[in-house]
Design a protein around this motif. Sequence first.
Motif, short mmCIF file in Angstrom:
data_model
loop_
_atom_site.label_atom_id
_atom_site.label_comp_id
_atom_site.label_asym_id
_atom_site.label_seq_id
_atom_site.Cartn_x
_atom_site.Cartn_y
_atom_site.Cartn_z
N ASP A 48 8.38 -42.33 -26.87
CA ASP A 48 7.04 -42.93 -26.23
C ASP A 48 7.50 -43.97 -25.70
O ASP A 48 7.63 -45.09 -26.24
N LEU A 49 7.37 -44.24 -24.40
CA LEU A 49 7.96 -45.23 -23.53
C LEU A 49 6.96 -46.44 -23.46
O LEU A 49 7.28 -47.66 -23.19
N GLU A 50 5.76 -46.40 -24.01
CA GLU A 50 4.71 -47.35 -24.15
C GLU A 50 5.10 -48.08 -25.41
O GLU A 50 4.74 -49.21 -25.25
N THR A 51 5.68 -47.59 -26.49
CA THR A 51 5.88 -48.39 -27.62
C THR A 51 7.42 -48.53 -27.80
O THR A 51 7.82 -49.26 -28.59
N ARG A 53 10.15 -48.77 -25.53
CA ARG A 53 11.01 -48.81 -24.09
C ARG A 53 12.31 -49.61 -24.49
O ARG A 53 13.18 -49.15 -23.79
N ARG A 170 6.30 -47.24 -35.35
CA ARG A 170 5.31 -47.70 -34.12
C ARG A 170 4.53 -46.58 -33.76
O ARG A 170 3.40 -46.75 -33.15
#
Length: 198
Positions: A48-51, A53, A170
Motif C-alpha cells: 500500500d503506497l499510501e502507508t 512508500r 500499518r
Amino acid sequence: MKIYTKTGDKGQTSLIGGRVDKDSLRVEAYGTIDELNSFIGKAMTELDLETCRDIFDDLEAVQNELFDGGGDLANVMKERHYKLSDEPIEVLEQRIDELMEEAPPLEKFILPGGTHAAASLHICRTVTRRAERITVTLMKDEEDVPGTVQRYLNRLSDYLFVAARIVNKRANVSDNEYVRSAKVFRTGAKDKKDSASE
C-alpha cells in the motif's frame, strides 16, 4: 537481437570472464539472488503506497543492489572490480533500527503471514536466507568470492523480517504468534530479529 542464443544448449552458461556448467555452485548462488529479486518485485506490487512508500523505496534500492551482488558473484575475471560495497549494508542497518522503533513489542516467534505484502516479504526473507547459505558454501568452495555479498544478504533478511511486521502494523493486522513458542525475546521489539537470524 534474438532473446535466445542457443549457447546454453549443452548445459553451460557464461560468467563475466569464463564459462561454467549451469549447475555450478556459483550459478546456483547468483541464480538464487535473481529468484529473490523476482519475489521482491512481487512484494512491491502488493504494498500500500499510501502507508508503505518508504518500504517500497527501500526495496527498489534493494533490487538494484541484488543485481550488483549477483553480478559480483558471476565475476571470475583475474582482475575483479566489484559493484556492491559496504554502504548499502550500513543503510539497511539504519533502516532496521528505524523500523524497530516503530514495530510492536515482540516476545515470541511469529508465523509468516498477515497481509499479502507481509506474507510475500516473509517469502523474500526465506529466499534471502537460502541465497546466503549457498553463498557461504561457495565461499568455502572457491577463492575470491566477495564476502560483501554474504554480509549484505545477512542484513537484508533481518530487514525483510522487520519490514513484514511493519507492513502488518500499518494495516492494523496483528502478528500471528507461534502457539508453542516460549518467550524468546527478552525486552520486546528492540531485541530484534527473526528465528533464523544471526
